[in-house]
Scaffold this motif. Structure first.
Motif: not given
Length: 201
Positions: A44, A49, A52-53, A56, A61, A65-66, A179
């Motif tokens: 990715s 990423l 996705r973060l 989440a 999760e 990712i982080s 985040n």
């Protein structure tokens, strides 16, 4: 007897054939024929990423990712710079803060646009009770990588320590935009927002 002679002849012929010919003699396993060639999954990108973060659904999760993002942040593209930053981390762990600063200074000569190096030096400055130096480096890190959630968090902590709650809240809110699952930052925002905004969330 004739049967064993045939088997022996077949064995001799097989060993005399070249490897490619032997392969053609051996029957193919249908499972092997049916399997497509294996390909490595595409890694990715950093943008993917972060996307996705932001989406989440749980803290667990988001932590996974982080961690991947932090691993990307920790690579500069220069083996020498990476090694020096690792040595600086070792010095930091031993509380040899002057050595850590010296090593990160060398890193920044090699890689002046590496956000993670500026962030790491900020953490050392903070340990040396130099919040001004730490804030300057955090701003540099954020300018290079505006999504550096650890740098935003560090900035929020320093602003809180200096009783600048308005700007601290802004920094923490920036963290949650990047985040949203960071529970410790959520707790700070929920406690700080009514005091700064004058109303409950």
């Amino acid at each position: 007897m004739r049967f064993f002679a045939c088997l022996l002849t077949l064995a001799l012929v097989s060993t005399a054939l070249p490897a490619s010919a032997q392969e053609s003699v051996r029957p193919k396993d249908p499972k092997e024929q049916a399997q497509p060639p294996r390909t490595r999954p595409r890694a990715s990108t950093l943008d993917e990423l972060f996307e996705r973060l932001g989406k989440a659904q749980s803290e667990r999760e988001a932590e996974g990712i982080s961690s991947l993002i932090e691993r990307r942040f920790s690579r500069s593209g220069s083996d020498t710079a990476d090694l020096l930053l690792n040595r600086a981390a070792e010095a930091y762990g031993k509380k040899d803060f002057p050595l850590a600063i010296e090593l990160i200074d060398r890193v920044l000569v090699l890689q002046p646009n590496w956000a993670e190096a500026w962030y790491k030096r900020a953490t050392v400055f903070y340990q040396l009770d130099d919040p001004v130096g730490a804030m300057a480096d955090l701003h540099r890190a954020i300018k290079i990588e505006p999504r550096h959630f650890n740098a935003w968090t560090g900035l929020g902590h320093i602003l809180m320590a200096s009783d600048d709650k308005v700007h601290a809240l802004e920094a923490y809110r920036r963290v949650l935009k990047i985040n949203p699952q960071m529970s410790d930052v959520k707790t700070i925002v929920n406690r700080l927002a009514p005091e700064v905004d004058g109303q409950d969330l």
